[in-house]
Design a protein around this motif. Structure first.
Motif, PDB file in Angstrom:
ATOM      1  N   GLY A   9       0.787  -1.224   0.000  1.00 51.19           N
ATOM      2  CA  GLY A   9       0.000   0.000   0.000  1.00 51.19           C
ATOM      3  C   GLY A   9       0.812   1.262   0.000  1.00 51.19           C
ATOM      4  N   ASP A  10       0.179   2.322   0.518  1.00 47.86           N
ATOM      5  CA  ASP A  10       0.783   3.655   0.528  1.00 47.86           C
ATOM      6  C   ASP A  10       0.977   4.120   1.964  1.00 47.86           C
ATOM      7  OD1 ASP A  10      -1.838   4.344   1.288  1.00 47.86           O
ATOM      8  OD2 ASP A  10      -2.409   4.875  -0.756  1.00 47.86           O
ATOM      9  N   SER A  11       0.792   5.414   2.218  1.00 50.74           N
ATOM     10  CA  SER A  11       1.141   5.977   3.523  1.00 50.74           C
ATOM     11  C   SER A  11       0.303   5.434   4.668  1.00 50.74           C
ATOM     12  CB  SER A  11       1.020   7.501   3.478  1.00 50.74           C
ATOM     13  OG  SER A  11      -0.276   7.884   3.050  1.00 50.74           O
ATOM     14  N   GLN A  12      -0.975   5.132   4.424  1.00 46.90           N
ATOM     15  CA  GLN A  12      -1.777   4.598   5.521  1.00 46.90           C
ATOM     16  C   GLN A  12      -1.213   3.269   6.004  1.00 46.90           C
ATOM     17  OE1 GLN A  12      -3.742   6.393   7.044  1.00 46.90           O
ATOM     18  NE2 GLN A  12      -5.265   7.443   5.794  1.00 46.90           N
ATOM     19  N   PHE A 116     -13.156   3.254   0.838  1.00 43.51           N
ATOM     20  CA  PHE A 116     -12.747   4.537   1.396  1.00 43.51           C
ATOM     21  C   PHE A 116     -13.933   5.254   2.043  1.00 43.51           C
ATOM     22  CE2 PHE A 116      -9.627   3.611  -1.905  1.00 43.51           C
ATOM     23  CZ  PHE A 116      -8.464   3.735  -1.168  1.00 43.51           C
ATOM     24  N   PRO A 117     -13.680   5.975   3.133  1.00 42.51           N
ATOM     25  CA  PRO A 117     -14.752   6.729   3.785  1.00 42.51           C
ATOM     26  C   PRO A 117     -15.147   7.947   2.960  1.00 42.51           C
ATOM     27  CG  PRO A 117     -12.660   7.226   4.825  1.00 42.51           C
ATOM     28  CD  PRO A 117     -12.386   6.139   3.805  1.00 42.51           C
ATOM     29  N   ASP A 118     -16.193   8.595   3.403  1.00 42.70           N
ATOM     30  CA  ASP A 118     -16.674   9.812   2.731  1.00 42.70           C
ATOM     31  C   ASP A 118     -15.733  10.956   3.084  1.00 42.70           C
ATOM     32  OD1 ASP A 118     -18.010  11.950   1.669  1.00 42.70           O
ATOM     33  OD2 ASP A 118     -19.950  11.482   2.581  1.00 42.70           O
ATOM     34  N   ILE A 119     -14.732  11.196   2.240  1.00 44.92           N
ATOM     35  CA  ILE A 119     -13.676  12.152   2.597  1.00 44.92           C
ATOM     36  C   ILE A 119     -14.198  13.581   2.669  1.00 44.92           C
ATOM     37  CG2 ILE A 119     -11.844  10.688   1.720  1.00 44.92           C
ATOM     38  CD1 ILE A 119     -11.712  12.397  -0.753  1.00 44.92           C
ATOM     39  N   GLY A 120     -15.341  13.844   2.057  1.00 49.82           N
ATOM     40  CA  GLY A 120     -15.928  15.174   2.160  1.00 49.82           C
ATOM     41  C   GLY A 120     -16.406  15.498   3.562  1.00 49.82           C
ATOM     42  N   ARG A 121     -16.645  14.485   4.373  1.00 49.48           N
ATOM     43  CA  ARG A 121     -17.027  14.699   5.770  1.00 49.48           C
ATOM     44  C   ARG A 121     -15.797  14.857   6.662  1.00 49.48           C
ATOM     45  NH1 ARG A 121     -22.238  13.657   7.160  1.00 49.48           N
ATOM     46  NH2 ARG A 121     -21.596  13.108   9.283  1.00 49.48           N
ATOM     47  N   ILE A 122     -14.631  14.513   6.125  1.00 51.24           N
ATOM     48  CA  ILE A 122     -13.384  14.680   6.876  1.00 51.24           C
ATOM     49  C   ILE A 122     -12.770  16.046   6.554  1.00 51.24           C
ATOM     50  CG2 ILE A 122     -11.057  13.749   7.245  1.00 51.24           C
ATOM     51  CD1 ILE A 122     -12.263  11.028   6.207  1.00 51.24           C
ATOM     52  N   ALA A 123     -12.751  16.391   5.278  1.00 56.17           N
ATOM     53  CA  ALA A 123     -12.243  17.682   4.810  1.00 56.17           C
ATOM     54  C   ALA A 123     -13.328  18.310   3.947  1.00 56.17           C
ATOM     55  CB  ALA A 123     -10.961  17.495   4.013  1.00 56.17           C
ATOM     56  N   PRO A 124     -14.054  19.292   4.457  1.00 60.39           N
ATOM     57  CA  PRO A 124     -15.184  19.862   3.705  1.00 60.39           C
ATOM     58  C   PRO A 124     -14.839  20.296   2.288  1.00 60.39           C
ATOM     59  CG  PRO A 124     -15.214  20.644   5.964  1.00 60.39           C
ATOM     60  CD  PRO A 124     -13.930  19.864   5.807  1.00 60.39           C
ATOM     61  N   LEU A 125     -13.614  20.759   2.071  1.00 56.59           N
ATOM     62  CA  LEU A 125     -13.245  21.191   0.726  1.00 56.59           C
ATOM     63  C   LEU A 125     -13.158  20.026  -0.257  1.00 56.59           C
ATOM     64  CD1 LEU A 125     -10.565  23.905   1.585  1.00 56.59           C
ATOM     65  CD2 LEU A 125     -12.901  24.260   0.760  1.00 56.59           C
ATOM     66  N   ALA A 126     -13.192  18.796   0.274  1.00 55.61           N
ATOM     67  CA  ALA A 126     -13.132  17.614  -0.593  1.00 55.61           C
ATOM     68  C   ALA A 126     -14.510  17.072  -0.935  1.00 55.61           C
ATOM     69  CB  ALA A 126     -12.302  16.521   0.096  1.00 55.61           C
ATOM     70  N   ARG A 127     -15.566  17.772  -0.573  1.00 56.38           N
ATOM     71  CA  ARG A 127     -16.917  17.281  -0.841  1.00 56.38           C
ATOM     72  C   ARG A 127     -17.176  16.997  -2.315  1.00 56.38           C
ATOM     73  NH1 ARG A 127     -19.580  21.435   3.407  1.00 56.38           N
ATOM     74  NH2 ARG A 127     -19.299  20.153   5.285  1.00 56.38           N
ATOM     75  N   PRO A 128     -16.611  17.777  -3.247  1.00 56.28           N
ATOM     76  CA  PRO A 128     -16.850  17.462  -4.668  1.00 56.28           C
ATOM     77  C   PRO A 128     -16.286  16.091  -5.086  1.00 56.28           C
ATOM     78  CG  PRO A 128     -16.111  19.730  -4.432  1.00 56.28           C
ATOM     79  CD  PRO A 128     -15.923  19.073  -3.097  1.00 56.28           C
ATOM     80  N   LEU A 129     -15.431  15.495  -4.259  1.00 58.02           N
ATOM     81  CA  LEU A 129     -14.848  14.199  -4.612  1.00 58.02           C
ATOM     82  C   LEU A 129     -15.737  13.018  -4.221  1.00 58.02           C
ATOM     83  CD1 LEU A 129     -11.113  14.751  -3.547  1.00 58.02           C
ATOM     84  CD2 LEU A 129     -12.191  15.169  -5.770  1.00 58.02           C
ATOM     85  N   ARG A 130     -16.856  13.276  -3.573  1.00 55.73           N
ATOM     86  CA  ARG A 130     -17.719  12.176  -3.113  1.00 55.73           C
ATOM     87  C   ARG A 130     -18.132  11.229  -4.243  1.00 55.73           C
ATOM     88  NH1 ARG A 130     -23.060  10.637  -1.386  1.00 55.73           N
ATOM     89  NH2 ARG A 130     -22.949   9.700   0.706  1.00 55.73           N
ATOM     90  N   PRO A 131     -18.529  11.726  -5.438  1.00 53.72           N
ATOM     91  CA  PRO A 131     -18.867  10.780  -6.516  1.00 53.72           C
ATOM     92  C   PRO A 131     -17.697   9.874  -6.891  1.00 53.72           C
ATOM     93  CG  PRO A 131     -19.714  12.964  -7.013  1.00 53.72           C
ATOM     94  CD  PRO A 131     -18.819  13.120  -5.825  1.00 53.72           C
ATOM     95  N   ASP A 169      -3.662  16.627   9.302  1.00 54.25           N
ATOM     96  CA  ASP A 169      -3.612  16.829   7.854  1.00 54.25           C
ATOM     97  C   ASP A 169      -4.858  16.297   7.139  1.00 54.25           C
ATOM     98  OD1 ASP A 169      -3.292  14.062   7.750  1.00 54.25           O
ATOM     99  OD2 ASP A 169      -1.223  14.142   7.013  1.00 54.25           O
ATOM    100  N   ARG A 170      -5.695  15.530   7.851  1.00 52.97           N
ATOM    101  CA  ARG A 170      -6.951  14.977   7.330  1.00 52.97           C
ATOM    102  C   ARG A 170      -6.739  13.968   6.201  1.00 52.97           C
ATOM    103  NH1 ARG A 170     -10.524  20.559   6.872  1.00 52.97           N
ATOM    104  NH2 ARG A 170     -10.070  21.353   8.965  1.00 52.97           N
ATOM    105  N   LEU A 171      -5.518  13.578   5.979  1.00 53.73           N
ATOM    106  CA  LEU A 171      -5.195  12.574   4.962  1.00 53.73           C
ATOM    107  C   LEU A 171      -4.809  11.243   5.573  1.00 53.73           C
ATOM    108  CD1 LEU A 171      -3.062  14.713   2.469  1.00 53.73           C
ATOM    109  CD2 LEU A 171      -5.405  13.886   2.120  1.00 53.73           C
ATOM    110  N   HIS A 172      -4.274  11.295   6.787  1.00 54.92           N
ATOM    111  CA  HIS A 172      -3.772  10.091   7.444  1.00 54.92           C
ATOM    112  C   HIS A 172      -4.498   9.861   8.755  1.00 54.92           C
ATOM    113  CE1 HIS A 172      -0.351  11.598   4.951  1.00 54.92           C
ATOM    114  NE2 HIS A 172      -0.434  10.349   4.528  1.00 54.92           N
ATOM    115  N   ALA A 173      -4.692   8.605   9.083  1.00 56.31           N
ATOM    116  CA  ALA A 173      -5.350   8.276  10.337  1.00 56.31           C
ATOM    117  C   ALA A 173      -4.495   8.709  11.525  1.00 56.31           C
ATOM    118  CB  ALA A 173      -5.615   6.774  10.405  1.00 56.31           C
ATOM    119  N   SER A 174      -5.149   9.032  12.616  1.00 63.33           N
ATOM    120  CA  SER A 174      -4.474   9.305  13.881  1.00 63.33           C
ATOM    121  C   SER A 174      -4.119   7.968  14.531  1.00 63.33           C
ATOM    122  CB  SER A 174      -5.411  10.081  14.800  1.00 63.33           C
ATOM    123  OG  SER A 174      -6.538   9.263  15.147  1.00 63.33           O
TER     124      SER A 174
END
Length: 265
Positions: A9-12, A116-131, A169-174
């Motif tokens: 995988g990647d960073s996660q 993948f989770p709904d990233i728009g709920r993690i970072a509001p600016l990413a809401r357009p990526l939901r589709p 950073d809202r990209l990686h899990a805590s």
């Protein structure tokens, strides 16, 4: 029981967000390996993940080494770095994942992956990526079904977008998020002692007022989004020049299995 676990995988999967450069990164895959080793001390574990890798890079760089290690369990988690890029193609990403599913299952490994989770709920600016998330998740589920791959379906569970499960950073899990992911894989794999509590909601979190929320978005843009954009423009990746942290199968050092406490709201 599994004796040869390989994580791709990647960073996660590398564990970013759970540790640091000085102390090293733990992450959900290490935590899962610790659970497996607690069940059978003969477990050997390799982690081939490298931060910043796209799904095609994971396939190109990690699949052949993984097959050489002859795992009886493999986890494949990739696609988030593709999803946030302008040229994202869900079909192309899913094809890379399916190639890995097919090769690993054909070699005799039990394979597990995630949606993948709904990233728009993690970072509001990413809401357009939901589709994009919905499209890719549907393709992951379909590919997994074709190859009898176990799926941890994070999108279905609201807790996966709780900000306490994510790094600033809202990209990686805590650390708590990585612990929950490890628990989710353990449950999906039906490991002894696992259950569905990984999907339980955390105590209610105070909702910030509009001004505080807006300030938080500005800080996130300046601290995390802007450096990411600069790397993209320069054609650089956070993983440039890096190697995986556990290229060979080796015994697992036991660490405390208790999940970290959730940060205060």
């Amino acid at each position: 029981m599994y004796l040869r676990y390989v994580a791709l995988g990647d960073s996660q999967t590398e564990g970013i967000g759970d540790g640091d450069e000085a102390t090293g990164y733990r992450g959900w895959a290490d935590r899962l390996a610790e659970r497996l080793a607690a069940l059978d001390h003969r477990l050997h574990y390799a982690n081939l993940a490298v931060r910043g890798r796209l799904a095609a890079q994971v396939r190109a760089e990690q699949l052949t080494p993984a097959l050489r290690l002859r795992p009886d369990l493999a986890t494949v988690v990739a696609g988030m770095n593709d999803l946030i890029r302008r040229d994202f193609d869900a079909g192309r990403v899913a094809a890379c994942l399916e190639d890995m599913f097919a090769a690993l299952t054909s070699s005799g490994a039990h394979v597990a992956t995630v949606t993948f989770p709904d990233i728009g709920r993690i970072a509001p600016l990413a809401r357009p990526l939901r589709p994009r998330v919905l499209d890719l998740n549907a393709r992951i589920r379909a590919a997994a079904a074709r190859h009898s791959v176990t799926v941890v379906d994070t999108f279905l569970h609201p807790v996966t977008t709780d900000p306490r499960l994510w790094s600033p950073d809202r990209l990686h899990a805590s650390p708590l998020g990585h612990a929950r992911i490890a628990d989710a894989f353990a449950h999906a794999l039906d490991l002894p002692g696992s259950d569905h509590s990984w999907s339980d909601a955390l105590p209610p979190l105070a909702v910030p007022g509009p001004w505080r929320a807006a300030c938080a978005e500005v800080r996130w843009l300046a601290t995390f989004a802007a450096p990411w954009l600069r790397r993209r423009i320069a054609g650089r990746s956070s993983g440039d020049g890096r190697d995986c942290k556990r290229p060979c199968l080796a015994p697992v050092s036991q660490r405390a299995l208790e999940p970290p406490e959730a940060p205060a709201g």
